[in-house]
Design a protein around this motif. Structure first.
Motif, PDB file in Angstrom:
ATOM      1  N   UNK A   1     -26.272 -75.203  71.441  1.00 51.18           N
ATOM      2  CA  UNK A   1     -27.073 -76.298  71.973  1.00 51.18           C
ATOM      3  C   UNK A   1     -27.785 -77.087  70.879  1.00 51.18           C
ATOM      4  N   UNK A   2     -28.069 -78.360  71.186  1.00 45.19           N
ATOM      5  CA  UNK A   2     -28.892 -79.191  70.310  1.00 45.19           C
ATOM      6  C   UNK A   2     -29.767 -80.081  71.176  1.00 45.19           C
ATOM      7  N   UNK A   3     -30.875 -80.532  70.592  1.00 44.31           N
ATOM      8  CA  UNK A   3     -31.812 -81.373  71.328  1.00 44.31           C
ATOM      9  C   UNK A   3     -32.562 -82.277  70.364  1.00 44.31           C
ATOM     10  N   UNK A   4     -33.086 -83.351  70.912  1.00 44.06           N
ATOM     11  CA  UNK A   4     -33.950 -84.266  70.182  1.00 44.06           C
ATOM     12  C   UNK A   4     -35.361 -84.093  70.711  1.00 44.06           C
ATOM     13  N   UNK A   5     -36.316 -83.927  69.810  1.00 41.21           N
ATOM     14  CA  UNK A   5     -37.728 -83.876  70.185  1.00 41.21           C
ATOM     15  C   UNK A   5     -38.372 -85.146  69.643  1.00 41.21           C
ATOM     16  N   UNK A   6     -39.029 -85.900  70.530  1.00 39.05           N
ATOM     17  CA  UNK A   6     -39.688 -87.130  70.115  1.00 39.05           C
ATOM     18  C   UNK A   6     -40.945 -87.351  70.953  1.00 39.05           C
ATOM     19  N   UNK A   7     -41.763 -88.306  70.541  1.00 37.06           N
ATOM     20  CA  UNK A   7     -43.016 -88.603  71.236  1.00 37.06           C
ATOM     21  C   UNK A   7     -42.831 -89.822  72.125  1.00 37.06           C
ATOM     22  N   UNK A   8     -43.246 -89.699  73.382  1.00 38.12           N
ATOM     23  CA  UNK A   8     -43.204 -90.805  74.333  1.00 38.12           C
ATOM     24  C   UNK A   8     -44.500 -90.772  75.142  1.00 38.12           C
TER      25      UNK A   8
ATOM     26  N   UNK B   1     -34.943 -84.286  60.559  1.00 38.01           N
ATOM     27  CA  UNK B   1     -35.750 -85.453  60.924  1.00 38.01           C
ATOM     28  C   UNK B   1     -34.836 -86.639  61.218  1.00 38.01           C
ATOM     29  N   UNK B   2     -35.091 -87.305  62.325  1.00 32.56           N
ATOM     30  CA  UNK B   2     -34.403 -88.550  62.683  1.00 32.56           C
ATOM     31  C   UNK B   2     -35.406 -89.682  62.527  1.00 32.56           C
ATOM     32  N   UNK B   3     -35.033 -90.696  61.788  1.00 35.96           N
ATOM     33  CA  UNK B   3     -35.952 -91.783  61.471  1.00 35.96           C
ATOM     34  C   UNK B   3     -36.223 -92.701  62.658  1.00 35.96           C
ATOM     35  N   UNK B   4     -37.434 -93.219  62.674  1.00 38.34           N
ATOM     36  CA  UNK B   4     -37.821 -94.250  63.633  1.00 38.34           C
ATOM     37  C   UNK B   4     -36.782 -95.369  63.593  1.00 38.34           C
ATOM     38  N   UNK B   5     -36.370 -95.850  64.750  1.00 41.29           N
ATOM     39  CA  UNK B   5     -35.400 -96.934  64.841  1.00 41.29           C
ATOM     40  C   UNK B   5     -33.964 -96.479  64.971  1.00 41.29           C
ATOM     41  N   UNK B   6     -33.701 -95.181  64.709  1.00 41.71           N
ATOM     42  CA  UNK B   6     -32.314 -94.708  64.816  1.00 41.71           C
ATOM     43  C   UNK B   6     -31.897 -94.615  66.280  1.00 41.71           C
TER      44      UNK B   6
ATOM     45  N   UNK C   1     -40.557 -91.342  64.515  1.00 43.09           N
ATOM     46  CA  UNK C   1     -39.649 -90.338  63.972  1.00 43.09           C
ATOM     47  C   UNK C   1     -39.459 -89.247  65.018  1.00 43.09           C
ATOM     48  N   UNK C   2     -38.323 -88.608  64.984  1.00 39.59           N
ATOM     49  CA  UNK C   2     -38.024 -87.511  65.896  1.00 39.59           C
ATOM     50  C   UNK C   2     -37.466 -86.339  65.115  1.00 39.59           C
ATOM     51  N   UNK C   3     -37.216 -85.246  65.815  1.00 38.43           N
ATOM     52  CA  UNK C   3     -36.640 -84.051  65.205  1.00 38.43           C
ATOM     53  C   UNK C   3     -35.444 -83.619  66.041  1.00 38.43           C
ATOM     54  N   UNK C   4     -34.300 -83.454  65.386  1.00 41.86           N
ATOM     55  CA  UNK C   4     -33.137 -82.874  66.044  1.00 41.86           C
ATOM     56  C   UNK C   4     -33.146 -81.389  65.714  1.00 41.86           C
TER      57      UNK C   4
END
Length: 65
Positions: free
Chosen positions: A47-54, A17-22, A37-40
């Protein structure tokens, strides 16, 4: 579907979990400050990726290859 990989994420080994504001940096895209909040997700040594809501939709942002 979030990416070209479809909706089966069983191959991913890391979920963090990546916190809101990071601040997120990417090799492929400009830096992004998370508004939610997002998910790495990642495959060790690969490979790696960030999943977030937009705009109410999930976005997959490639982080590394």
């Amino acid at each position: 579907m979030l990416s070209n990989g479809g909706d089966d994420f069983a191959w991913l080994e890391v979920w963090q979990v990546e916190d809101k504001g990071s601040l997120q940096r990417s090799y492929h895209e400009k830096s992004l400050r998370l508004k939610t909040d997002g998910i790495v997700v990642a495959k060790e040594g690969s490979a790696s990726a960030l999943i977030y809501i937009k705009g109410g939709k999930a976005v997959w942002q490639q982080q590394g290859d």
